[in-house]
Design a protein around this motif. Structure first.
Motif, PDB file in Angstrom:
ATOM      1  N   ILE A   1       1.025  -1.266   0.053  1.00 41.25           N
ATOM      2  CA  ILE A   1       0.067   0.093   0.032  1.00 41.25           C
ATOM      3  C   ILE A   1       0.975   1.249   0.135  1.00 41.25           C
ATOM      4  O   ILE A   1       1.813   1.561   0.671  1.00 41.25           O
ATOM      5  N   ASN A   2       0.467   2.354  -0.803  1.00 38.45           N
ATOM      6  CA  ASN A   2       1.205   3.650  -0.804  1.00 38.45           C
ATOM      7  C   ASN A   2       0.731   4.366   0.161  1.00 38.45           C
ATOM      8  O   ASN A   2      -0.382   5.129   0.206  1.00 38.45           O
ATOM      9  N   ALA A   3       1.349   4.390   1.398  1.00 39.50           N
ATOM     10  CA  ALA A   3       0.924   5.358   2.394  1.00 39.50           C
ATOM     11  C   ALA A   3       1.824   6.598   2.308  1.00 39.50           C
ATOM     12  O   ALA A   3       2.874   6.898   2.741  1.00 39.50           O
ATOM     13  N   ASP A   4       1.151   7.591   1.632  1.00 43.87           N
ATOM     14  CA  ASP A   4       2.052   8.739   1.366  1.00 43.87           C
ATOM     15  C   ASP A   4       2.251   9.680   2.488  1.00 43.87           C
ATOM     16  O   ASP A   4       2.898  10.589   2.806  1.00 43.87           O
ATOM     17  N   LYS A   5       1.447   9.564   3.394  1.00 44.60           N
ATOM     18  CA  LYS A   5       1.402  10.407   4.561  1.00 44.60           C
ATOM     19  C   LYS A   5       2.361   9.735   5.725  1.00 44.60           C
ATOM     20  O   LYS A   5       2.161  10.552   6.843  1.00 44.60           O
ATOM     21  N   LEU A   6       2.780   8.666   5.525  1.00 39.62           N
ATOM     22  CA  LEU A   6       3.617   7.915   6.619  1.00 39.62           C
ATOM     23  C   LEU A   6       5.033   7.733   6.101  1.00 39.62           C
ATOM     24  O   LEU A   6       5.307   7.543   5.007  1.00 39.62           O
TER      25      LEU A   6
ATOM     26  N   CYS B   1       4.210  -1.058   3.640  1.00 39.63           N
ATOM     27  CA  CYS B   1       2.858  -0.771   4.391  1.00 39.63           C
ATOM     28  C   CYS B   1       2.119  -1.836   3.729  1.00 39.63           C
ATOM     29  O   CYS B   1       1.809  -1.857   2.433  1.00 39.63           O
TER      30      CYS B   1
ATOM     31  N   ALA C   1      -3.727   0.014   5.906  1.00 36.87           N
ATOM     32  CA  ALA C   1      -4.002   1.194   6.360  1.00 36.87           C
ATOM     33  C   ALA C   1      -5.481   1.409   6.313  1.00 36.87           C
ATOM     34  O   ALA C   1      -6.251   1.320   5.237  1.00 36.87           O
TER      35      ALA C   1
ATOM     36  N   TYR D   1      -1.846   1.858  10.718  1.00 39.21           N
ATOM     37  CA  TYR D   1      -0.935   1.344   9.493  1.00 39.21           C
ATOM     38  C   TYR D   1      -0.330   0.120  10.319  1.00 39.21           C
ATOM     39  O   TYR D   1      -0.014   0.015  11.342  1.00 39.21           O
TER      40      TYR D   1
ATOM     41  N   THR E   1       2.971  -2.072   8.980  1.00 41.50           N
ATOM     42  CA  THR E   1       3.837  -2.519   7.941  1.00 41.50           C
ATOM     43  C   THR E   1       4.589  -3.713   8.365  1.00 41.50           C
ATOM     44  O   THR E   1       4.238  -4.111   9.616  1.00 41.50           O
TER      45      THR E   1
END
Length: 168
Positions: free
Chosen positions: A38-43, A51, A54, A109, A111
Motif C-alpha cells: 500500500i502506498n501510504a504517502d502520509k507515513l 506498508c 492502512a 497502519y 507495516t
C-alpha cells in the motif's frame, strides 16, 4: 418490552462503527494469504519498510479519575477569659473513582516492521518485537505491549489480525 421496562432499563453500551477506506481488492488479497503493498504517502517509512494495511480506526482509552467530596462542620463558643474561644468540628471526606472513556479517531497502519496509529491527539508507533499479544474481535483489535493494552475499533478485525499473523 413494556413501558416500565423501557423506563427503568439500563442504557446499553454502544459499539462504535468505523467505516473502511481499504479497497476491496486489498481485502481480498489479504484474505487469500497475500500481503499487498500500500502506498501510504502520509507515513514516513524506514529503509526496507513496506506498508501492508492502512484503514480508519478508533482508539479507546479508559482513564480512572478520582473525585473527592469533602464536608466540614464545626462550631465555636466564647471562652472564660477575654480572647479565648473553644472550637469543635470535623471534616468528612469521600473519595470516588470514576472511569471515563475517551475515543480518538485516526488511521491504523501495519507495516512489515511496525504498527502505527496516527491521530490528532493520541498516537503510537510500536515495533513487533515488543508485541506481547494480539486479541482479534469482529470489529476490534487489542494489542498488548508489556503492561499497556491498546483497544482499537477497526472496520474488520479479522483482516487486520490476518496481516499481523502473516508478518510474524
Amino acid at each position: 418490552m413494556g413501558f416500565l421496562d423501557w423506563l427503568f432499563s439500563q442504557p446499553q453500551p454502544r459499539t462504535p462503527i468505523v467505516p473502511s477506506i481499504l479497497p476491496d481488492i486489498v481485502k481480498n488479497e489479504i484474505m487469500n494469504g497475500r500481503l499487498p503493498h500500500i502506498n501510504a504517502d502520509k507515513l514516513f517509512l524506514k529503509r526496507g519498510e513496506i506498508c501492508h494495511y492502512a484503514d480508519q480506526a478508533l482508539l479507546v482509552v479508559e482513564k480512572t479519575k478520582k473525585v473527592v467530596h469533602s464536608r466540614s462542620h464545626g462550631t465555636s463558643a466564647p471562652g472564660l477569659f477575654k480572647g479565648n474561644r473553644h472550637h469543635w468540628g470535623g471534616t468528612t471526606s469521600k473519595i470516588e473513582e470514576r472511569i471515563e472513556t475517551e475515543e480518538h479517531k485516526g488511521i491504523l497502519y501495519i507495516t512489515n516492521k511496525r504498527i502505527i496509529f496516527t491521530s490528532q491527539n493520541v498516537g503510537f508507533d510500536k515495533q513487533y518485537r515488543y508485541l506481547s499479544s494480539v486479541k482479534p474481535y469482529a470489529n476490534a483489535l487489542e494489542l498488548q505491549y508489556g503492561s499497556k493494552i491498546y483497544a482499537l475499533f477497526v472496520p474488520d478485525g479479522k483482516i487486520a489480525y490476518a496481516v499481523i499473523k502473516m508478518l510474524q
